[in-house]
Scaffold this active site. Sequence first.
Site, PDB file in Angstrom:
ATOM      1  N   SER A 119       0.829  -1.205   0.000  1.00 16.79           N
ATOM      2  CA  SER A 119       0.000   0.000   0.000  1.00 16.79           C
ATOM      3  C   SER A 119       0.861   1.252   0.000  1.00 16.79           C
ATOM      4  CB  SER A 119      -0.867   0.002   1.263  1.00 16.79           C
ATOM      5  OG  SER A 119      -1.470   1.264   1.468  1.00 16.79           O
ATOM      6  N   TYR A 143      -1.417   0.027  10.296  1.00 15.38           N
ATOM      7  CA  TYR A 143      -1.748  -0.569   8.998  1.00 15.38           C
ATOM      8  C   TYR A 143      -0.561  -0.454   8.032  1.00 15.38           C
ATOM      9  CZ  TYR A 143      -3.557  -0.918   4.275  1.00 15.38           C
ATOM     10  OH  TYR A 143      -3.705  -1.256   2.960  1.00 15.38           O
ATOM     11  N   LYS A 147       2.123  -3.329   6.324  1.00 12.67           N
ATOM     12  CA  LYS A 147       2.399  -3.492   4.893  1.00 12.67           C
ATOM     13  C   LYS A 147       3.898  -3.395   4.621  1.00 12.67           C
ATOM     14  CE  LYS A 147      -1.616  -4.416   3.266  1.00 12.67           C
ATOM     15  NZ  LYS A 147      -1.860  -5.709   2.604  1.00 12.67           N
TER      16      LYS A 147
HETATM   17  C1  UD1 Z   1      -6.349   5.529   2.422  1.00 12.22           C
HETATM   18  C2  UD1 Z   1      -5.742   4.932   3.641  1.00 12.22           C
HETATM   19  C3  UD1 Z   1      -4.265   4.829   3.452  1.00 12.22           C
HETATM   20  C4  UD1 Z   1      -3.915   4.103   2.174  1.00 12.22           C
HETATM   21  C5  UD1 Z   1      -4.575   4.801   1.021  1.00 12.22           C
HETATM   22  C6  UD1 Z   1      -4.304   4.099  -0.259  1.00 12.22           C
HETATM   23  C7  UD1 Z   1      -7.168   5.710   5.464  1.00 12.22           C
HETATM   24  C8  UD1 Z   1      -7.326   6.694   6.576  1.00 12.22           C
HETATM   25  N1  UD1 Z   1      -6.048   5.793   4.776  1.00 12.22           N
HETATM   26  O1  UD1 Z   1      -5.866   6.826   2.365  1.00 12.22           O
HETATM   27  O2  UD1 Z   1      -3.702   4.132   4.530  1.00 12.22           O
HETATM   28  O3  UD1 Z   1      -2.536   4.137   1.957  1.00 12.22           O
HETATM   29  O4  UD1 Z   1      -5.971   4.846   1.253  1.00 12.22           O
HETATM   30  O5  UD1 Z   1      -4.714   2.804  -0.128  1.00 12.22           O
HETATM   31  O6  UD1 Z   1      -8.005   4.873   5.246  1.00 12.22           O
HETATM   32  N2  UD1 Z   1     -12.240  12.396   2.500  1.00 12.22           N
HETATM   33  C9  UD1 Z   1     -13.244  13.332   2.541  1.00 12.22           C
HETATM   34  N3  UD1 Z   1     -14.484  12.929   2.960  1.00 12.22           N
HETATM   35  C10 UD1 Z   1     -14.758  11.655   3.343  1.00 12.22           C
HETATM   36  C11 UD1 Z   1     -13.711  10.689   3.293  1.00 12.22           C
HETATM   37  C12 UD1 Z   1     -12.463  11.097   2.864  1.00 12.22           C
HETATM   38  O7  UD1 Z   1     -13.050  14.502   2.217  1.00 12.22           O
HETATM   39  O8  UD1 Z   1     -15.910  11.374   3.697  1.00 12.22           O
HETATM   40  C13 UD1 Z   1     -10.928  12.811   1.960  1.00 12.22           C
HETATM   41  C14 UD1 Z   1      -9.729  12.560   2.840  1.00 12.22           C
HETATM   42  O9  UD1 Z   1      -9.508  13.626   3.687  1.00 12.22           O
HETATM   43  C15 UD1 Z   1      -8.646  12.407   1.762  1.00 12.22           C
HETATM   44  C16 UD1 Z   1      -9.368  11.775   0.587  1.00 12.22           C
HETATM   45  O10 UD1 Z   1     -10.740  12.046   0.788  1.00 12.22           O
HETATM   46  O11 UD1 Z   1      -8.175  13.670   1.344  1.00 12.22           O
HETATM   47  C17 UD1 Z   1      -9.187  10.296   0.484  1.00 12.22           C
HETATM   48  O12 UD1 Z   1      -9.496   9.695   1.725  1.00 12.22           O
HETATM   49  P1  UD1 Z   1      -9.617   8.110   1.913  1.00 12.22           P
HETATM   50  O13 UD1 Z   1     -10.464   7.541   0.847  1.00 12.22           O
HETATM   51  O14 UD1 Z   1      -9.997   7.855   3.324  1.00 12.22           O
HETATM   52  O15 UD1 Z   1      -8.153   7.557   1.634  1.00 12.22           O
HETATM   53  P2  UD1 Z   1      -6.730   8.103   2.168  1.00 12.22           P
HETATM   54  O16 UD1 Z   1      -6.891   8.734   3.468  1.00 12.22           O
HETATM   55  O17 UD1 Z   1      -6.067   8.816   1.072  1.00 12.22           O
END
Ligand code: UD1
Length: 326
Positions: A119, A143, A147
Site C-alpha cells: 500500500s 496498517y 504493509k
Molecule cells: C487511504 C488509507 C491509506 C492508504 C490509502 C491508499 C485511510 C485513513 N487511509 O488513504 O492508509 O494508503 O488509502 O490505499 O483509510 N475524504 C473526505 N471525505 C470523506 C472521506 C475522505 O473529504 O468522507 C478525503 C480525505 O480527507 C482524503 C481523501 O478524501 O483527502 C481520500 O481519503 P480516503 O479515501 O480515506 O483515503 P486516504 O486517506 O487517502
Amino acid sequence: MSILITGGAGYIGAHIVRLLQERGERVVVVDDLSGGDARRVAGAPVVRVDLASDGARAALRAVIAEHRVTSIVHFAARKQVGESVAHPEAYFRDNVSSLAAVVGAAADTGVARFVFSSSAAVYGTPAASPVSETAPPSPINPYGETKLAGEWLMRDAATAYGLDAISLRYFNVAGAGWDDLGDPAPLNLVTIAIDRIRQGLAPVILGDDYDTPDGTGVRDYIHVLDLAEAHLHALAAVGEERGRHRVYNVGTGRGSSVREVLDRLEEAARSGLEPIVEPRRPGDPPAVVADPELIAEELGWRATRSLDDMVASAWRASEHRAQTVR
Ligand code: UD1
C-alpha cells in the site's frame, strides 16, 4: 497448474479472479469469508482457511498440492487505518503472521512466483508528491507498518527461499470492473460518499483549507480494473529470477481533489446534494500522488481508465447492490 489467490473473495481479489478466469487461467481462492463473499467468485474453487490459525500453513500446502499451484497472489488482509490504531495486534496477526504462513507454504512446496498487496500507506506523509519507490518508507499507522513489514518479509523470503516476488503499492483504489463487484464497505472517500448519498445525506469534504489547487485533499485514485491488470503484468513478470523482490507503485500519476471526485460522483448520481465541508481529519496529508513510471518501464503497465469511469462504475455497482439486496 493454477494461481492461488488469498483474499480472492474480497473487493479487489474478486476482480483479479474474474480477469484471470476470462483469460482462461485456473484459479483457486483461499478466503476466510470474513469480509469476502463467495458469490463474487462463482466458478472458482473457494477453500475456507483462517490464515492466522495454527493449521494455516499445512492447509495451504494441501491446497497448493491439490490444485497444482504455481503462483500466489496474496490479498487477504485488514485495511482500516483507524481500526489498526485501536487494534495493532490484530493487524500484525492478520497482515504479517498470515503472510508468514503463506510464504512458509510457498517455501515448503517450492512455489516461487509471488505477488504481494502492499500500500501507499508505507510512505506515510510523503515529503514530496508524486512519490517514487525510492522515497524512504515511513508509515504513520500500524496498517502501514504491517504493509512495510510484509514487504520486508517478501524481500527476506525471496533471498532465503528463492522466491521471485513483487510487492505492489496500491494508491487509492475505487470503482468496479463489473456491476456485481463493487466495494460494499463505506471505508474510503468514494464508497463513503456513495453510502451517504444513498441515505439522502450530503457527502462530506474533510477540510477545504489545504495548500492544494481547490483547497481539498489530493489523491491518486486508481480504477480497480487498472489495478487488477497491473497484477496480470506482475504475474507475467515473476518466475525467471529466483531471490528477487521488486516493489512498484500502482497509481495513475494524476492527482484528483476531493471536490473533483465528488463533482464526478454527482454527475453519475444526480442527487442534488451539495457536499458539506467539515474540519480536516487528523493525519491526512494534503496530497499523495504516485510516480507510476517504474512499473511502466519495467512491467509495461499503465493505468488507462479515467476518474469518470471509476466514479460512474462505483455508482452503478451501488445501484446494482441496492437492487439485489432489496
Ligand atoms: C487511504 C488509507 C491509506 C492508504 C490509502 C491508499 C485511510 C485513513 N487511509 O488513504 O492508509 O494508503 O488509502 O490505499 O483509510 N475524504 C473526505 N471525505 C470523506 C472521506 C475522505 O473529504 O468522507 C478525503 C480525505 O480527507 C482524503 C481523501 O478524501 O483527502 C481520500 O481519503 P480516503 O479515501 O480515506 O483515503 P486516504 O486517506 O487517502
